[in-house]
Design a protein around this motif. Structure first.
Motif, mmCIF file in Angstrom:
data_model
loop_
_atom_site.group_PDB
_atom_site.id
_atom_site.type_symbol
_atom_site.label_atom_id
_atom_site.label_comp_id
_atom_site.label_asym_id
_atom_site.label_seq_id
_atom_site.Cartn_x
_atom_site.Cartn_y
_atom_site.Cartn_z
ATOM 1 N N MET A 173 0.828 -1.186 0.000
ATOM 2 C CA MET A 173 0.000 0.000 0.000
ATOM 3 C C MET A 173 0.870 1.246 0.000
ATOM 4 O O MET A 173 1.912 1.273 0.635
ATOM 5 N N GLY A 174 0.390 2.284 -0.657
ATOM 6 C CA GLY A 174 1.081 3.562 -0.652
ATOM 7 C C GLY A 174 0.589 4.438 0.484
ATOM 8 O O GLY A 174 -0.309 4.067 1.258
ATOM 9 N N HIS A 175 1.167 5.624 0.586
ATOM 10 C CA HIS A 175 0.792 6.539 1.661
ATOM 11 C C HIS A 175 -0.696 6.880 1.636
ATOM 12 O O HIS A 175 -1.331 6.967 2.692
ATOM 13 N N ARG A 176 -1.255 7.093 0.453
ATOM 14 C CA ARG A 176 -2.674 7.448 0.341
ATOM 15 C C ARG A 176 -3.555 6.385 1.000
ATOM 16 O O ARG A 176 -4.433 6.696 1.810
ATOM 17 N N GLU A 177 -3.314 5.139 0.654
ATOM 18 C CA GLU A 177 -4.101 4.042 1.209
ATOM 19 C C GLU A 177 -3.821 3.858 2.694
ATOM 20 O O GLU A 177 -4.735 3.582 3.490
ATOM 21 N N ASP A 178 -2.553 3.996 3.092
ATOM 22 C CA ASP A 178 -2.193 3.877 4.504
ATOM 23 C C ASP A 178 -2.904 4.948 5.332
ATOM 24 O O ASP A 178 -3.401 4.667 6.436
ATOM 25 N N LEU A 179 -2.950 6.158 4.815
ATOM 26 C CA LEU A 179 -3.639 7.244 5.513
ATOM 27 C C LEU A 179 -5.126 6.935 5.662
ATOM 28 O O LEU A 179 -5.708 7.152 6.738
ATOM 29 N N LEU A 180 -5.742 6.439 4.598
ATOM 30 C CA LEU A 180 -7.161 6.128 4.646
ATOM 31 C C LEU A 180 -7.446 5.046 5.689
ATOM 32 O O LEU A 180 -8.371 5.177 6.496
ATOM 33 N N GLU A 181 -6.647 4.008 5.705
ATOM 34 C CA GLU A 181 -6.829 2.935 6.694
ATOM 35 C C GLU A 181 -6.576 3.447 8.115
ATOM 36 O O GLU A 181 -7.316 3.103 9.045
ATOM 37 N N GLY A 182 -5.553 4.270 8.271
ATOM 38 C CA GLY A 182 -5.276 4.855 9.586
ATOM 39 C C GLY A 182 -6.415 5.742 10.052
ATOM 40 O O GLY A 182 -6.805 5.712 11.235
ATOM 41 N N ALA A 183 -6.963 6.528 9.135
ATOM 42 C CA ALA A 183 -8.076 7.410 9.482
ATOM 43 C C ALA A 183 -9.317 6.602 9.861
ATOM 44 O O ALA A 183 -10.032 6.964 10.803
ATOM 45 N N LYS A 184 -9.557 5.495 9.165
ATOM 46 C CA LYS A 184 -10.699 4.641 9.518
ATOM 47 C C LYS A 184 -10.552 4.107 10.935
ATOM 48 O O LYS A 184 -11.503 4.145 11.725
ATOM 49 N N SER A 185 -9.365 3.633 11.261
ATOM 50 C CA SER A 185 -9.116 3.118 12.616
ATOM 51 C C SER A 185 -9.318 4.206 13.667
ATOM 52 O O SER A 185 -9.921 3.968 14.713
ATOM 53 N N CYS A 186 -8.816 5.395 13.381
ATOM 54 C CA CYS A 186 -8.948 6.503 14.328
ATOM 55 C C CYS A 186 -10.413 6.906 14.502
ATOM 56 O O CYS A 186 -10.855 7.177 15.625
ATOM 57 N N LEU A 187 -11.158 6.947 13.410
ATOM 58 C CA LEU A 187 -12.575 7.297 13.511
ATOM 59 C C LEU A 187 -13.317 6.319 14.414
ATOM 60 O O LEU A 187 -14.121 6.723 15.263
ATOM 61 N N LEU A 188 -13.072 5.039 14.224
ATOM 62 C CA LEU A 188 -13.759 4.030 15.023
ATOM 63 C C LEU A 188 -13.359 4.109 16.493
ATOM 64 O O LEU A 188 -14.173 3.876 17.380
ATOM 65 N N ALA A 189 -12.118 4.461 16.745
ATOM 66 C CA ALA A 189 -11.631 4.532 18.129
ATOM 67 C C ALA A 189 -11.972 5.852 18.812
ATOM 68 O O ALA A 189 -12.301 5.879 19.999
ATOM 69 N N LYS A 190 -11.902 6.979 18.062
ATOM 70 C CA LYS A 190 -12.000 8.296 18.695
ATOM 71 C C LYS A 190 -13.113 9.184 18.165
ATOM 72 O O LYS A 190 -13.437 10.192 18.783
ATOM 73 N N GLY A 191 -13.647 8.897 16.997
ATOM 74 C CA GLY A 191 -14.647 9.770 16.400
ATOM 75 C C GLY A 191 -13.993 10.898 15.626
ATOM 76 O O GLY A 191 -12.769 10.997 15.540
ATOM 77 N N PHE A 192 -14.823 11.773 15.047
ATOM 78 C CA PHE A 192 -14.327 12.882 14.228
ATOM 79 C C PHE A 192 -13.597 13.928 15.062
ATOM 80 O O PHE A 192 -12.483 14.309 14.751
ATOM 81 N N ALA A 193 -14.265 14.407 16.090
ATOM 82 C CA ALA A 193 -13.757 15.573 16.818
ATOM 83 C C ALA A 193 -12.462 15.296 17.570
ATOM 84 O O ALA A 193 -11.610 16.178 17.670
ATOM 85 N N ARG A 194 -12.298 14.094 18.082
ATOM 86 C CA ARG A 194 -11.118 13.807 18.902
ATOM 87 C C ARG A 194 -9.942 13.270 18.102
ATOM 88 O O ARG A 194 -8.850 13.121 18.635
ATOM 89 N N THR A 195 -10.131 12.970 16.827
ATOM 90 C CA THR A 195 -9.023 12.472 16.007
ATOM 91 C C THR A 195 -8.177 13.639 15.525
ATOM 92 O O THR A 195 -8.685 14.592 14.934
ATOM 93 N N THR A 196 -6.889 13.563 15.776
ATOM 94 C CA THR A 196 -5.959 14.595 15.315
ATOM 95 C C THR A 196 -5.167 14.074 14.118
ATOM 96 O O THR A 196 -5.120 12.864 13.857
ATOM 97 N N ALA A 197 -4.536 14.985 13.416
ATOM 98 C CA ALA A 197 -3.673 14.591 12.301
ATOM 99 C C ALA A 197 -2.542 13.700 12.805
ATOM 100 O O ALA A 197 -2.158 12.730 12.153
ATOM 101 N N ARG A 198 -2.030 14.017 13.966
ATOM 102 C CA ARG A 198 -0.948 13.198 14.543
ATOM 103 C C ARG A 198 -1.425 11.776 14.857
ATOM 104 O O ARG A 198 -0.675 10.825 14.703
ATOM 105 N N ASP A 199 -2.670 11.629 15.299
ATOM 106 C CA ASP A 199 -3.224 10.293 15.529
ATOM 107 C C ASP A 199 -3.221 9.478 14.240
ATOM 108 O O ASP A 199 -2.839 8.303 14.227
ATOM 109 N N ILE A 200 -3.647 10.118 13.166
ATOM 110 C CA ILE A 200 -3.720 9.431 11.866
ATOM 111 C C ILE A 200 -2.328 9.033 11.395
ATOM 112 O O ILE A 200 -2.115 7.914 10.918
ATOM 113 N N VAL A 201 -1.394 9.953 11.524
ATOM 114 C CA VAL A 201 -0.012 9.678 11.104
ATOM 115 C C VAL A 201 0.571 8.522 11.918
ATOM 116 O O VAL A 201 1.205 7.614 11.367
ATOM 117 N N LYS A 202 0.330 8.540 13.212
ATOM 118 C CA LYS A 202 0.840 7.464 14.073
ATOM 119 C C LYS A 202 0.227 6.119 13.671
ATOM 120 O O LYS A 202 0.935 5.116 13.553
#
Length: 194
Positions: free
Chosen positions: A1-30
């Protein structure tokens, strides 16, 4: 997977764990193992990425809406029985612990504070309706006209949004598919009298 796909998968995980408001860019990157610059390069902003991640999560629910095996859709397209089968499958996704639908309630409640997310999701509503029509009425999604997506499709999206709110707020009293179907029968009977 490239960065684009990795970011999308990371963002999905963050959304499920934290929701929209509590997810930060750093959370997604991590979570994705990428870097902050990748978000802007591939998606323009964190909010745009989160909106795309949410849409991808919802699109992934399509198979659950159709059911499988004995729980699959068997009734005639456009029938009241089909209506009950499809809404039974949809409601089953709302009963699951950690349902993704709580994210919908969050965006409704915080829409003004997350305008970019709201704007992306508003554009996706027509397509959501377009996808629900074949489930309930038969046919192919690509054959659904814009006019039908804007009328019948939005009727189904409105029904779904109300169900999401009720199942998130109070699952003990939220209606099941049987209750919705009986309500539809009553509407049909009353419309036939006029």
């Amino acid at each position: 997977m490239g960065h684009r796909e990795d970011l999308l998968e990371g963002a999905k995980s963050c959304l499920l764990a934290k929701g929209f408001a509590r997810t930060t860019a750093r959370d997604i990157v991590k979570e994705s193992g990428t870097n902050l610059a990748s978000i802007g390069y591939h998606y323009g902003s964190k909010d745009a990425l989160l909106a795309q991640a949410y849409i991808a999560l919802v699109e992934g629910m399509g198979d659950a809406f159709e059911g499988d095996g004995e729980a699959g859709i068997t009734a005639e397209p456009g029938s009241v029985e089909r209506f009950e089968e499809v809404w039974s499958n949809i409601i089953a996704t709302m009963r699951e612990p950690g349902s993704i639908w709580r994210l919908s309630v969050e965006i409704i409640a915080m829409g003004d504070q997350l305008p970019e997310v709201r704007d992306h999701l508003a554009l996706a509503q027509r397509e959501a309706g377009r996808g629900l029509i074949p489930l309930l009425m038969g046919g192919r999604e690509e054959d659904v006209t814009d006019e039908t997506a804007d009328t019948l499709g939005m009727f189904y999206v409105t029904l779904m949004t109300g169900l999401i709110a009720q199942w998130t707020f109070d699952p003990q009293t939220a209606p099941g598919a049987e209750q919705l179907t009986e309500g539809l029968r009553q509407v049909i009977a009353a419309a036939g009298k006029s």
